[in-house]
Write an enzyme that holds these catalytic residues in place. Structure first.
Site, PDB file in Angstrom:
ATOM      1  N   THR A 106     -10.397  -0.718  -8.400  1.00 40.92           N
ATOM      2  CA  THR A 106      -9.691  -0.404  -7.154  1.00 40.92           C
ATOM      3  C   THR A 106      -9.007   0.953  -7.325  1.00 40.92           C
ATOM      4  O   THR A 106      -8.822   1.427  -8.455  1.00 40.92           O
ATOM      5  CB  THR A 106      -8.588  -1.435  -6.827  1.00 40.92           C
ATOM      6  N   LYS A 196     -11.916 -11.845 -33.408  1.00 41.05           N
ATOM      7  CA  LYS A 196     -12.427 -12.019 -32.042  1.00 41.05           C
ATOM      8  C   LYS A 196     -13.873 -11.559 -32.020  1.00 41.05           C
ATOM      9  O   LYS A 196     -14.171 -10.448 -32.481  1.00 41.05           O
ATOM     10  CB  LYS A 196     -11.600 -11.177 -31.072  1.00 41.05           C
ATOM     11  N   ASP A 226     -15.286 -13.939 -26.562  1.00 42.48           N
ATOM     12  CA  ASP A 226     -15.087 -13.279 -25.263  1.00 42.48           C
ATOM     13  C   ASP A 226     -16.418 -12.775 -24.699  1.00 42.48           C
ATOM     14  O   ASP A 226     -16.866 -11.688 -25.054  1.00 42.48           O
ATOM     15  CB  ASP A 226     -14.114 -12.102 -25.448  1.00 42.48           C
ATOM     16  N   PRO A 227     -17.050 -13.560 -23.787  1.00 46.15           N
ATOM     17  CA  PRO A 227     -18.322 -13.098 -23.212  1.00 46.15           C
ATOM     18  C   PRO A 227     -18.164 -12.244 -21.959  1.00 46.15           C
ATOM     19  O   PRO A 227     -19.166 -11.990 -21.271  1.00 46.15           O
ATOM     20  CB  PRO A 227     -19.024 -14.421 -22.887  1.00 46.15           C
ATOM     21  N   GLU A 251     -11.942 -16.385 -24.156  1.00 46.65           N
ATOM     22  CA  GLU A 251     -11.518 -15.276 -23.286  1.00 46.65           C
ATOM     23  C   GLU A 251     -12.548 -15.031 -22.193  1.00 46.65           C
ATOM     24  O   GLU A 251     -13.726 -14.805 -22.493  1.00 46.65           O
ATOM     25  CB  GLU A 251     -11.360 -14.044 -24.177  1.00 46.65           C
ATOM     26  N   ASN A 274      -8.689 -10.652 -19.629  1.00 45.54           N
ATOM     27  CA  ASN A 274      -8.365  -9.281 -19.263  1.00 45.54           C
ATOM     28  C   ASN A 274      -9.257  -8.874 -18.090  1.00 45.54           C
ATOM     29  O   ASN A 274      -9.456  -7.710 -17.814  1.00 45.54           O
ATOM     30  CB  ASN A 274      -8.563  -8.307 -20.425  1.00 45.54           C
ATOM     31  N   HIS A 325      -5.320  -6.422 -24.940  1.00 47.79           N
ATOM     32  CA  HIS A 325      -6.720  -5.995 -24.824  1.00 47.79           C
ATOM     33  C   HIS A 325      -6.883  -4.565 -25.339  1.00 47.79           C
ATOM     34  O   HIS A 325      -5.929  -3.792 -25.359  1.00 47.79           O
ATOM     35  CB  HIS A 325      -7.097  -6.069 -23.338  1.00 47.79           C
ATOM     36  N   SER A 326      -8.086  -4.242 -25.717  1.00 48.61           N
ATOM     37  CA  SER A 326      -8.357  -2.870 -26.136  1.00 48.61           C
ATOM     38  C   SER A 326      -9.793  -2.522 -25.839  1.00 48.61           C
ATOM     39  O   SER A 326     -10.676  -3.367 -25.943  1.00 48.61           O
ATOM     40  CB  SER A 326      -8.121  -2.758 -27.648  1.00 48.61           C
ATOM     41  N   ASN A 327     -10.026  -1.284 -25.401  1.00 46.62           N
ATOM     42  CA  ASN A 327     -11.368  -0.753 -25.592  1.00 46.62           C
ATOM     43  C   ASN A 327     -11.232   0.610 -26.246  1.00 46.62           C
ATOM     44  O   ASN A 327     -10.116   1.032 -26.544  1.00 46.62           O
ATOM     45  CB  ASN A 327     -12.214  -0.748 -24.318  1.00 46.62           C
ATOM     46  N   HIS A 354      -9.867  -1.564 -30.969  1.00 40.94           N
ATOM     47  CA  HIS A 354     -11.159  -0.981 -31.351  1.00 40.94           C
ATOM     48  C   HIS A 354     -11.003   0.055 -32.458  1.00 40.94           C
ATOM     49  O   HIS A 354     -12.002   0.575 -32.949  1.00 40.94           O
ATOM     50  CB  HIS A 354     -11.783  -0.257 -30.139  1.00 40.94           C
TER      51      HIS A 354
HETATM   52  O1  LIG Z   1     -12.823  -7.906 -22.514  1.00 41.92           O
HETATM   53  C1  LIG Z   1     -12.585  -7.147 -23.422  1.00 41.92           C
HETATM   54  O2  LIG Z   1     -11.897  -7.478 -24.375  1.00 41.92           O
HETATM   55  C2  LIG Z   1     -13.184  -5.823 -23.306  1.00 41.92           C
HETATM   56  O3  LIG Z   1     -13.830  -5.596 -22.357  1.00 41.92           O
HETATM   57  C3  LIG Z   1     -12.972  -4.835 -24.360  1.00 41.92           C
HETATM   58  C4  LIG Z   1     -13.977  -3.719 -24.431  1.00 41.92           C
HETATM   59  O4  LIG Z   1     -14.185  -3.063 -23.243  1.00 41.92           O
HETATM   60  C5  LIG Z   1     -15.300  -4.105 -25.011  1.00 41.92           C
HETATM   61  O5  LIG Z   1     -15.858  -5.202 -24.417  1.00 41.92           O
HETATM   62  C6  LIG Z   1     -16.277  -3.010 -25.044  1.00 41.92           C
HETATM   63  O6  LIG Z   1     -15.833  -1.860 -25.129  1.00 41.92           O
HETATM   64  O7  LIG Z   1     -17.460  -3.284 -25.074  1.00 41.92           O
HETATM   65 MG   LIG Z   2     -11.855  -9.550 -22.871  1.00 44.51          MG
END
Ligand SMILES: O=C([O-])C(=O)C[C@H](O)[C@@H](O)C(=O)[O-]
Ligand SMILES: [Mg+2]
Length: 429
Positions: A106, A196, A226-227, A251, A274, A325-327, A354
């Site tokens: 959004t 995780k 976490d799928p 998750e 998340n 959460h993290s990416n 990450h």
């Molecule tokens: O749900 C989560 O924890 C994420 O989406 C974390 C990251 O974005 C991860 O899934 C990725 O970077 O592929």
């Molecule tokens: Mg997640």
């Protein structure tokens, strides 16, 4: 002391990323980030970091112009500036945002993700000016170290042949033994004690087997799966039934609050998200329906460190747990995450990060994990130092790119290996 912002520098960069698999595809060899610097009249520089795709840069540039002349202490004013920055409607697609897989995109979420980079930079500058760590500006730390969990990914050993990339020594992880070996390396290298697994990549039975193998190899260690919403309610319940006994939480098994509420009503396994609680507006329905028992905060998209504290306060009020959460992110963000996490009393789960997957950084000294924890810095500001040569190198990579890597696109990266690949429809299983 003059806290007036006299200059703002925005530096988009491309950082190396390994071939990590998720339900949408695979990570690109290089991923965009934006480094923000605010400079005060006294010559103090504060640093921040956020998403670096073009849709964020488009907002960050006019934002930076409006910031000049304001005070670094005017954190509330950042939200007013955000409201003045218009979002191109074509940027707000009615689909899941792959940069963080955090529910539907959004205009507000885009704006808040930009605010967070500036808020962290302002806090860093303010802390340096006052001689106080960021956690003190947030009310003070309630712990001296913040615990992180190992973020396990199915992955290839290398990016596809012919793709320019940086190599690493983690090896492939595509089956239960590979996942266990990756977990073992994480434990050996960083001391993590909870794990995780990013799922939604292989049929659920294979991921169930991987979680079982982890439980056997690391008895008593908290596990999460976490799928990213890839499963139906029925599949989610089957997985909960089969591995619920060893999971700290499951998750985002299914996508969206209604589906999560259905899963939640039929299982005792705690559900974390998340994806269905990603903004304040989404809290009421999810909490009222008891759709989730743990919310993963993320200062990048909740709008900064102070919004993260507010989210935690709401969760505390409703008896909902908080995790993080993290990416893909670098050390500036890890420092920011650690400062805010140190101030949240009800953070009872290890945070995601990450960072171990990132071999490159813009800091002169990398942050380190000791026993799976990052020590909370008491140095002024974030307690990190920007390395201009490293920043310049990663920026040059961004400048040299023909545009194909400047937007994170996991499906496009997957098509290099599997030409027919399209983002799978949800539920995938
Ligand atoms: O749900 C989560 O924890 C994420 O989406 C974390 C990251 O974005 C991860 O899934 C990725 O970077 O592929
Ligand atoms: Mg997640």
């Amino acid at each position: 002391m003059n806290l007036t912002i006299t200059d703002v520098r925005l530096t988009p960069i491309l950082v190396a990323d390994p071939p990590l698999l998720n339900t949408q595809g695979v990570h690109q060899p290089y991923t965009p980030r934006l480094i923000v610097e605010v400079v005060t009249a006294d010559g103090i520089t504060g640093v921040g970091e956020t998403y670096g795709d073009t849709k964020y840069l488009e907002l960050a540039r006019p934002f930076a112009e409006k910031l000049k002349g304001r005070q670094v202490s005017d954190l509330n004013g950042l939200f007013a500036i955000a409201d003045e920055v218009s979002v191109d409607s074509s940027r707000v697609e009615n689909q899941v945002d792959v940069g963080g897989l955090r529910g539907v995109q959004t205009a507000d979420k885009l704006r808040l993700s930009v605010v967070s980079g500036f808020e962290v930079a302002c806090l860093d500058a303010l802390g340096k000016a006052l001689g106080l760590p960021v956690h003190a500006l947030l009310g003070g730390k309630v712990r001296d170290a913040v615990e992180y969990s190992a973020y396990l990914f199915y992955r290839w050993a290398d990016h596809p042949d012919g793709v320019a990339c940086e190599k690493d020594d983690w090896g492939a992880a595509l089956d239960p033994p590979g996942v266990v070996e990756q977990a073992r390396l994480f434990k050996e290298r960083y001391g993590f004690t909870s794990f995780k697994l990013k799922g939604g990549v292989f049929p659920p039975d294979e991921e169930i087997a991987a979680v079982r193998a982890l439980a056997q190899a690391f008895p008593g260690h908290p596990l999460r799966l976490d799928p990213n919403g890839a499963w139906s309610v029925e599949t989610s319940l089957k997985v909960a039934q089969e591995v619920g006994d060893v999971l700290e939480y499951l998750e985002d098994p299914a996508l969206g609050t209604p589906a999560m509420a259905e899963v939640s009503a039929a299982t005792g396994v705690p559900l974390a998200t998340n994806m269905c609680v990603t903004t304040f507006a989404e809290i009421k329905e999810a909490f009222t329906r008891d759709a989730v028992q743990v919310v993963l905060s993320d200062h990048h998209y909740w709008g900064g460190l102070r919004n993260t504290q507010q989210l935690a306060a709401i969760c505390r009020t409703f008896g909902v747990g908080v995790s993080m959460h993290s990416n893909t992110h670098l050390g500036i963000s890890l420092a920011a995450m650690t400062h805010v996490a140190a101030t949240v009393p009800n953070l009872h789960h290890a945070c995601d990060s990450h960072y171990p997957w990132q071999s490159e950084d813009v800091l002169s000294a990398r942050l380190t994990f000791d026993g799976g924890k990052v020590a909370v810095s008491d140095a002024p500001g974030l307690g990190v130092e920007l390395d201009r040569a490293k920043l310049g190198f990663l920026h040059q990579r961004w400048l040299d790119d023909d545009g194909s890597l400047r937007e994170r696109d996991d499906a496009a990266a997957m098509r290099v290996a599997e030409p027919g690949w399209v983002t799978p429809a949800v539920p995938r299983w």
